[in-house]
Design a protein around this motif. Structure first.
Motif, PDB file in Angstrom:
ATOM      1  N   ARG A 177       1.042  -1.327  -0.028  1.00 14.96           N
ATOM      2  CA  ARG A 177       0.010   0.075  -0.101  1.00 14.96           C
ATOM      3  C   ARG A 177       0.967   1.152   0.032  1.00 14.96           C
ATOM      4  N   THR A 188     -11.679   8.636  -2.883  1.00 15.49           N
ATOM      5  CA  THR A 188     -11.734   8.151  -1.251  1.00 15.49           C
ATOM      6  C   THR A 188     -12.379   7.134  -1.093  1.00 15.49           C
ATOM      7  N   ASP A 189     -13.229   6.357  -2.177  1.00 19.98           N
ATOM      8  CA  ASP A 189     -13.961   5.237  -1.996  1.00 19.98           C
ATOM      9  C   ASP A 189     -13.048   4.101  -2.355  1.00 19.98           C
ATOM     10  N   THR A 190     -11.627   4.153  -2.722  1.00 17.85           N
ATOM     11  CA  THR A 190     -10.938   3.477  -3.242  1.00 17.85           C
ATOM     12  C   THR A 190      -9.672   3.040  -2.456  1.00 17.85           C
ATOM     13  N   GLY A 191      -9.086   1.645  -2.373  1.00 23.97           N
ATOM     14  CA  GLY A 191      -7.851   1.469  -1.825  1.00 23.97           C
ATOM     15  C   GLY A 191      -7.035   0.806  -2.939  1.00 23.97           C
ATOM     16  N   GLN A 326      -8.615  -1.357   1.844  1.00 19.01           N
ATOM     17  CA  GLN A 326      -8.974  -0.028   2.643  1.00 19.01           C
ATOM     18  C   GLN A 326      -8.575  -0.286   4.149  1.00 19.01           C
ATOM     19  N   ASN A 327      -8.286  -1.686   4.495  1.00 13.68           N
ATOM     20  CA  ASN A 327      -8.125  -1.910   5.880  1.00 13.68           C
ATOM     21  C   ASN A 327      -6.483  -2.398   6.114  1.00 13.68           C
ATOM     22  N   THR A 329      -3.073  -0.770   6.930  1.00  6.44           N
ATOM     23  CA  THR A 329      -2.672   0.417   7.270  1.00  6.44           C
ATOM     24  C   THR A 329      -1.176   0.390   7.243  1.00  6.44           C
TER      25      THR A 329
END
Length: 366
Positions: A177, A188-191, A326-327, A329
């Protein structure tokens, strides 16, 4: 404009404005017949923000339809209706159909930007997307004429799909990431997971394997969230690692173009739900596509030895899908991403194409 990590399945239209006292922008639009749409406001230098807890993006299913019409992402089987969204200086938490016009500390005269984003319109017809109209008022003026023709051009801004800086990621073929501040106009809806690599030499290919998330298929709106569906959309794309971050776009002899993106609907899954992407050259394509269960993804035909950036996109994850990008970090950390995503993490290997043709697997069975 083939730049800044575009997605050939998406189009973006941009409206720029000058921040000033009492500015109020009203957006009147029609919900598109498409997989996804959103309205996002960005700071002049790029980047999402919030004011009074109100985020600067409204995603399709969050938008309240105008009276007497329906939002097809909220009402199953409904025909797309109309909506009205207001950009205001001081939105209040809990307000419907409101976006902040700029961060609270923005000086007058600064640039603001509104992006209208659409993925996968019905039948691939971008002309079917009705562009919103814009009305502007401020403390010293009456409403201005409709600005849609002037500031929402028909051509998409196929740019700023979320990663726009120098990709400070591992030189190994391991997906990580990237830092959040790489995004100039991020969705912002996307990872995203990304990796920079140079295509292997000779008859070698890059193989990428992971579990495919369930997603909302097709090109029409579906009620969201939806039980049993992990993501609204996902894809794998190849781009050149140049200043423009150009999407791979290879002209083919039949006059078509092979773009470097493969979305969920274009990806083959095996009986265990795993995908196997094989990234190779156009000259290897026929051999790769003859291998059962794989999905071909191209390197650039014009610059086959140049560094490429590959990225995996997870868009609009369900809150119960714990393995979503998205999770993740941990930044620039393949092991950290793998721990979160588990079987959904895209494992990679470089191998001889002849070995794949002979049935040799680079990975254990899913």
């Amino acid at each position: 404009m083939n730049a800044l990590f575009p997605e050939n399945h998406a189009a973006y239209w941009s409206f720029n404005y000058t921040v000033r006292a009492g500015l109020h922008i009203r957006i009147d639009g029609e919900f598109p017949d498409s997989r996804f749409m959103s309205l996002s406001v960005y700071k002049g230098e790029g980047g999402a923000f919030s004011v009074n807890g109100v985020e600067s993006t409204l995603t399709d299913f969050e938008i309240r339809p105008d009276a007497g019409t329906a939002n097809p992402w909220r009402t199953r089987g409904a025909a797309p209706g109309a909506y009205t969204v207001d950009l205001v200086s001081l939105p209040s938490a809990g307000d419907s159909n409101v976006l902040p016009v700029a961060p609270l500390d923005t000086p007058e005269g600064a640039l603001g930007r509104l992006i209208f984003r659409v993925y996968l319109p019905a039948s691939g017809d971008w002309s079917s997307v009705v562009l919103p109209t814009v009305t502007i008022t401020d403390a010293s003026s009456s409403p201005l004429p409709d600005c849609s023709d002037a500031v929402l051009p028909a051509e998409a801004l196929a740019a700023a799909a979320g990663l726009t800086g120098a990709a400070e990621i591992s030189a190994d073929v391991l997906f990580v990431r990237p830092p959040a501040d790489l995004g100039l106009l991020p969705n912002t809806d996307t990872g995203y997971l990304a990796v920079t690599t140079t295509p292997p030499a000779g008859d070698q290919v890059l193989v990428i394997r992971g579990h495919g998330a369930t997603s909302a298929d097709g090109v029409h709106p579906q009620v969201w969230p939806r039980r049993g569906v992990d993501l609204r959309y996902w894809s794998l794309c190849t781009n050149l690692d140049n200043a423009q971050r150009s999407l791979v776009a290879n002209p083919l002899p039949d006059g078509t173009v092979d773009y470097g993106c493969r979305n969920d609907d274009e990806t083959t899954l095996d009986r265990h739900g795993f995908y196997t992407y094989v990234v190779g050259t156009e000259t290897q394509r026929a051999r790769i596509e003859a291998i059962a269960g794989v999905t071909f993804v191209p390197w650039s035909a014009a610059r086959p030895a140049a560094p490429h950036v590959l990225f995996l996109r997870d868009m609009l994850a369900d809150s119960g899908f714990r393995e979503a990008i998205q999770n993740v970090t941990a930044i620039n950390d393949a092991d950290g991403a793998r721990k979160v995503m588990r079987e959904y993490y895209p494992e990679t290997a470089i191998t001889e194409l002849a070995g794949l043709e002979a049935g040799h697997s680079c990975f254990t069975t899913g």
